[in-house]
Design a protein around this motif. Sequence first.
Motif, PDB file in Angstrom:
ATOM      1  N   LEU A 193       0.846  -1.195   0.000  1.00  0.00           N
ATOM      2  CA  LEU A 193       0.000   0.000   0.000  1.00  0.00           C
ATOM      3  C   LEU A 193       0.882   1.246   0.000  1.00  0.00           C
ATOM      4  N   PRO A 194       0.649   2.191  -0.900  1.00  0.00           N
ATOM      5  CA  PRO A 194       1.489   3.399  -0.944  1.00  0.00           C
ATOM      6  C   PRO A 194       1.315   4.238   0.314  1.00  0.00           C
ATOM      7  N   ASP A 195       2.398   4.865   0.744  1.00  0.00           N
ATOM      8  CA  ASP A 195       2.342   5.727   1.920  1.00  0.00           C
ATOM      9  C   ASP A 195       2.132   7.173   1.463  1.00  0.00           C
ATOM     10  N   PRO A 196       1.170   7.872   2.073  1.00  0.00           N
ATOM     11  CA  PRO A 196       0.896   9.250   1.617  1.00  0.00           C
ATOM     12  C   PRO A 196       2.052  10.208   1.834  1.00  0.00           C
ATOM     13  N   TYR A 197       3.016   9.839   2.720  1.00  0.00           N
ATOM     14  CA  TYR A 197       4.108  10.744   3.036  1.00  0.00           C
ATOM     15  C   TYR A 197       5.415  10.375   2.335  1.00  0.00           C
TER      16      TYR A 197
END
Length: 524
Positions: free
Chosen positions: A92-96
């Motif tokens: 899952l991609p990390d928003p930061y």
Amino acid sequence: MNTLIEAPWLADLATELPANVRLQRLIGGLRAHFCCGAVALLRLEEDHLCPVVVDGLVSEALGRRFAVRQHPRLAAILARGEVTCFDRDSQLPDPYDGLLDTLVGEPLPVHDCMGVALRIDGRPWGVLTLDALQTGTFDERARADLADCAVHVEAAVRITRLEQQVQVLGRAGSTHASEPHDDPALRSALDDSEILGQSEALLRLQHEVKVVAGSDLPVLLLGETGVGKELFARLLHRHSQRRGKPLVHVNCAALPESLAESELFGHRRGAFSGAVTDRPGRFEAAEGGTLFLDEVGELPLPVQAKLLRTLQNGEIQRLGADEPRRVNVRVVAATNRSLRDHVRDGSFRADLYHRLSVYPVPIPPLRERGDDVLLLAGRFLEQNRARLGLRSLRLSGAAQAALRHYHWPGNIRELEHVISRAALKALSRGASRNDIVTLEPALLDLDALQAPAPPAPLTDLPPANATPPAARTPATLREAVDACQRQSIQTALARHDGNWARAARALDIDASNLHKLARRLGLK
């Protein structure tokens, strides 16, 4: 003994502090306690999570609005009632990703993260997130500590919200103190995220608008194209006693001269060719509320005369009608022109000008709002990241410096276009959607847009031997940023007799981060 209970930032819950100070100290204390790279407190606004305070993220991160459906990690944290951690192998991609302030200028991905949803009065309020560049930072003990911390963070948010509610109730003189959460005035007063910025000029302006909103005086919003005059008209309406009634927007520049009178005041059937039915105008549509006349200087002189009569006696007369109608409407006007000049040349009525400008409100251009440009850039970066399906979209340090020093003749609207164009250029030149995409000054292409610039304040003038703007390159911009940081550190050290701890406090930076930065700049 529980170190959380002894943590100094917990004492702030019982101390009278400005809301931003209390929350910022709380987040800074959490970052130090968990020894992580970044901590962020985000508030849920409909289907977006908006940063309220952050510690360890780049400054433009505060301007971003994270759509929950586009960020599966944030969605997972928000949906669960307990601490949520993500395995280092999580896809899952990390928003930061690329947004941690590492002081080395490199876009590094997040390796370890956890978060917890926050609830206030039984309702979802937002999330608290912690991120680290080192895998294994958040062990079982850290997860248990975060569960305990969530209670204290919710308490801090609740105290802050109650203080804001008391302030709003005091301004409004409301009698509904027993039901503050159901008061639309409170909801709107606590959510002015539409106008983004933290500069002194902007905060002063917002306070002024909220004060004048309580009256029924006509307001004239003055500002260059693209400064956001419509946003301030909406802010004024939200904080007025008319907030429950319509806010009607009229773009006077888009009204054909032959239809302007009918559009504003309405018409009777048969008043002109094609008028087959009675039609109310915009004044009647705004009954009890606010009529926003954007670019009011474009109104034809005959319509100006009718508008003046309405402002004087509260009556309108539909085109073709014999009898006037009473209306109860507050008029807020806006212009990017000098109406005084139009009065002098006869294209705008002097008596109408004085009626509209009972309370003139100048809106500062973007070039006078300091680092607000980075917060606004953050919002546009996140919008373009989502629109283009990118993993991460960020600015390099040199690009940030370029944005701060550009004069922005088109203001916020121009900034939005610059960021959108640069993101598209990055993709067209081979950037992968799966990578952390960094925008450099060359992609912003600000030098090509630079002329002509308005006179700059003396403090912003470059040295006599500075490289002309057209000759600058990304490398020299980065060198300029480094030179500025180096000079600031050396000045602080000299002022405090070489004491690094006191220099760090003067520069408002963590001492360990100051040492890291100094090593990178060759000062140690």
